[in-house]
Enzyme design. Structure first.
Site, PDB file in Angstrom:
ATOM      1  N   GLY A   1       0.672  -1.109   0.005  1.00 49.94           N
ATOM      2  CA  GLY A   1      -0.009  -0.420   0.207  1.00 49.94           C
ATOM      3  C   GLY A   1       0.795   1.187  -0.389  1.00 49.94           C
TER       4      GLY A   1
ATOM      5  N   ARG B   1       0.876  -5.126  -6.129  1.00 46.67           N
ATOM      6  CA  ARG B   1       1.166  -5.762  -5.185  1.00 46.67           C
ATOM      7  C   ARG B   1       1.613  -6.873  -6.429  1.00 46.67           C
ATOM      8  NH1 ARG B   1      -1.119  -4.272  -0.433  1.00 46.67           N
ATOM      9  NH2 ARG B   1      -2.571  -3.254  -0.154  1.00 46.67           N
TER      10      ARG B   1
ATOM     11  N   ASP C   1       4.482  -5.047   5.808  1.00 41.15           N
ATOM     12  CA  ASP C   1       4.812  -6.512   6.095  1.00 41.15           C
ATOM     13  C   ASP C   1       5.502  -6.917   5.151  1.00 41.15           C
ATOM     14  OD1 ASP C   1       1.925  -6.835   6.264  1.00 41.15           O
ATOM     15  OD2 ASP C   1       2.234  -8.186   7.993  1.00 41.15           O
TER      16      ASP C   1
ATOM     17  N   THR D   1       4.715   2.321   5.565  1.00 42.43           N
ATOM     18  CA  THR D   1       2.831   1.326   5.203  1.00 42.43           C
ATOM     19  C   THR D   1       1.890   2.569   6.809  1.00 42.43           C
ATOM     20  OG1 THR D   1       0.971   0.053   6.176  1.00 42.43           O
ATOM     21  CG2 THR D   1       3.199  -0.172   6.909  1.00 42.43           C
TER      22      THR D   1
ATOM     23  N   ASP E   1      -0.586   1.700   8.412  1.00 37.35           N
ATOM     24  CA  ASP E   1      -0.614   1.396   9.534  1.00 37.35           C
ATOM     25  C   ASP E   1      -0.489   0.717  10.435  1.00 37.35           C
ATOM     26  OD1 ASP E   1      -2.528   0.252   7.710  1.00 37.35           O
ATOM     27  OD2 ASP E   1      -1.406  -2.019   7.322  1.00 37.35           O
TER      28      ASP E   1
ATOM     29  N   ASP F   1       2.214  -1.466  12.347  1.00 37.36           N
ATOM     30  CA  ASP F   1       1.933  -2.383  12.265  1.00 37.36           C
ATOM     31  C   ASP F   1       3.265  -3.469  12.642  1.00 37.36           C
ATOM     32  OD1 ASP F   1       2.373  -2.761   9.383  1.00 37.36           O
ATOM     33  OD2 ASP F   1       0.141  -4.542   9.592  1.00 37.36           O
TER      34      ASP F   1
ATOM     35  N   ARG G   1      -7.182  -3.021   9.134  1.00 36.81           N
ATOM     36  CA  ARG G   1      -7.906  -4.753   9.147  1.00 36.81           C
ATOM     37  C   ARG G   1      -7.797  -5.365  10.063  1.00 36.81           C
ATOM     38  NH1 ARG G   1      -6.846  -4.081   3.544  1.00 36.81           N
ATOM     39  NH2 ARG G   1      -4.744  -5.237   3.612  1.00 36.81           N
TER      40      ARG G   1
HETATM   41  P1  ATP Z   1       0.696  -2.899   3.490  1.00 38.39           P
HETATM   42  O1  ATP Z   1       0.631  -2.690   4.905  1.00 38.39           O
HETATM   43  O2  ATP Z   1       0.633  -1.459   3.158  1.00 38.39           O
HETATM   44  O3  ATP Z   1      -0.452  -2.915   3.225  1.00 38.39           O
HETATM   45  P2  ATP Z   1       2.751  -4.804   2.464  1.00 38.39           P
HETATM   46  O4  ATP Z   1       3.890  -4.707   2.202  1.00 38.39           O
HETATM   47  O5  ATP Z   1       2.337  -5.440   3.368  1.00 38.39           O
HETATM   48  O6  ATP Z   1       2.080  -3.562   2.385  1.00 38.39           O
HETATM   49  P3  ATP Z   1       1.337  -6.602   1.049  1.00 38.39           P
HETATM   50  O7  ATP Z   1       0.704  -6.437  -0.362  1.00 38.39           O
HETATM   51  O8  ATP Z   1       1.403  -7.638   1.430  1.00 38.39           O
HETATM   52  O9  ATP Z   1       1.462  -4.721   1.243  1.00 38.39           O
HETATM   53  O10 ATP Z   1       2.804  -7.070   0.541  1.00 38.39           O
HETATM   54  C1  ATP Z   1       3.343  -6.520  -1.045  1.00 38.39           C
HETATM   55  C2  ATP Z   1       4.257  -7.658  -1.812  1.00 38.39           C
HETATM   56  O11 ATP Z   1       4.874  -8.647  -0.599  1.00 38.39           O
HETATM   57  C3  ATP Z   1       3.287  -9.123  -2.252  1.00 38.39           C
HETATM   58  O12 ATP Z   1       2.370  -7.448  -3.323  1.00 38.39           O
HETATM   59  C4  ATP Z   1       3.827  -9.600  -2.586  1.00 38.39           C
HETATM   60  O13 ATP Z   1       4.186  -9.396  -4.329  1.00 38.39           O
HETATM   61  C5  ATP Z   1       5.262  -9.447  -2.118  1.00 38.39           C
HETATM   62  N1  ATP Z   1       4.883 -10.351  -0.419  1.00 38.39           N
HETATM   63  C6  ATP Z   1       4.348 -10.605   0.155  1.00 38.39           C
HETATM   64  N2  ATP Z   1       4.262 -12.157   1.316  1.00 38.39           N
HETATM   65  C7  ATP Z   1       5.041 -12.166   0.187  1.00 38.39           C
HETATM   66  C8  ATP Z   1       5.567 -13.909   0.599  1.00 38.39           C
HETATM   67  N3  ATP Z   1       5.465 -14.924   1.444  1.00 38.39           N
HETATM   68  N4  ATP Z   1       6.478 -13.924  -0.296  1.00 38.39           N
HETATM   69  C9  ATP Z   1       6.758 -13.362  -1.705  1.00 38.39           C
HETATM   70  N5  ATP Z   1       6.496 -12.429  -1.516  1.00 38.39           N
HETATM   71  C10 ATP Z   1       5.530 -11.764  -1.003  1.00 38.39           C
END
Ligand code: ATP
Length: 324
Positions: A11, A72, A103, A127, A129, A131, A173
């Site tokens: 995000g 994503r 994360d 982020t 969040d 978190d 969430r």
């Molecule tokens: P936010 O907290 O703002 O949602 P985020 O980094 O947690 O941000 P995610 O959509 O959970 O956002 O993760 C971003 C991208 O990281 C995913 O679209 C994916 O490409 C990659 N990713 C997440 N988990 C994994 C995993 N277990 N293995 C490989 N790639 C991953």
């Protein structure tokens, strides 16, 4: 190390641009080449790269969103996708990678670095969040809660004028940190978060108390992941048991992600961008750069994502006492 790349992932969060700028200018100061990867891990897989120099990151410190775009990426969750990403990095001569995200992004970054240890990888918490374990604040959180506070102040004006009861749903969430902090700042009559169980009897008693002492308006902040459902569902249940006030629902939604970063987010982004780049150049890998009690700290990416952030019980109690 002579060449690093930077990407934003997951995000978007206000302050990501300030952080990109800090990474690029720190690298320029050290005579290191920087490649910007467009659209997060998806851009690594597609080889969507652009050169970034100090001029390219001018006039962005104050802008929300991310000039590098974010995404994503499903492909990056597969070994084949990550192999493609590594191949593109190798071809471009990239030796180190800065990942600005949450994360999920750190999970992806850590897996990439474990499969291809030739690349050094460092994370910066970006982020709304807040978190992640290993930093008191993530980049974007301060701006998001200030956006919520502005919006709820406006809603409070109309709630008071009409003696209405408003349920305002905010992002979160899995975590109620946005709801809790903004709820306290707005003097919310109640704050409903995923970390604590929502008791309707307690909520109704609170509303009855306020009504009896002729409060002019009521605002209840609901984190979207609250156990009792979203704001519409909670408002419906409350209305069945308490019909003394006209009830309205406002979902703040994506306005919480955008907007110019606050001073605090710009400074945090700049400091973490600088420290992360320095650490990467001096050989750190698979860690997140955070700020704890005013000091910069490095936490293994695996730990940054694994811990559940506890909400402070005293803060919850204070919020309840203030609403009595
Ligand atoms: P936010 O907290 O703002 O949602 P985020 O980094 O947690 O941000 P995610 O959509 O959970 O956002 O993760 C971003 C991208 O990281 C995913 O679209 C994916 O490409 C990659 N990713 C997440 N988990 C994994 C995993 N277990 N293995 C490989 N790639 C991953």
């Amino acid at each position: 190390m002579k060449h690093i790349a930077v990407l934003t992932s997951g995000g978007d969060a206000p302050g990501m641009n300030a952080c990109i700028r800090a990474v690029v200018r720190t690298a320029a100061y050290r005579n290191i080449q920087v490649t910007g990867v467009v659209a997060g891990f998806e851009g690594l897989i597609n080889g969507d790269f652009r050169d970034l120099d100090s001029t390219a990151v001018g006039n962005i410190i104050q802008k929300g969103g991310t000039i590098l775009k974010t995404a994503r990426s499903k492909q990056f969750m597969t070994p084949e996708g990550r192999a493609k990403a590594a191949e593109n990095m190798r071809k471009a001569g990239i030796e180190g990678l800065v990942v600005i995200g949450g994360d999920g992004s750190f999970r992806g970054a850590d897996i990439l670095a474990s499969e291809f240890p030739e690349f050094k990888v460092i994370g910066i918490p970006g982020t709304i969040d807040n978190d992640l374990y290993g930093t008191d604040f993530t980049i974007g959180y301060d701006t998001a809660i200030n956006t919520v506070v502005d919006a709820v102040d406006n809603i409070r004006d109309t709630a008071s004028s009409h003696n209405r009861l408003f349920f305002v749903e905010v992002m979160g969430r899995d975590a109620g940190l946005i709801a809790l902090r903004s709820g306290i700042a707005c003097g919310a009559e109640a704050i409903l978060i995923p970390e604590t169980k929502t008791h309707f009897d307690k909520l109704i008693a609170q509303l009855e108390r306020g009504w009896k002492r002729q409060k002019s308006g009521h605002v209840i902040i609901v984190a979207e992941g609250d156990d009792a459902g979203g704001a519409f569902e909670i408002a419906r249940i409350v209305q069945e048991k308490f019909d003394k006030l006209e009830t309205k629902v406002a979902i703040l939604g994506h306005i919480q992600r955008g907007g110019n970063p606050t001073c605090m987010d710009r400074v945090l982004a700049t400091r973490l961008g600088y420290e992360a780049t320095e650490a990467l150049l001096f050989g750190q890998t698979r860690v997140m750069t955070g700020q704890v009690a005013g000091k910069v700290s490095f936490t293994p990416l695996q730990n940054a994502v694994k811990h559940n952030i506890d909400v402070n019980e005293t803060i919850i109690k204070i919020a309840e006492i203030m609403a009595l």
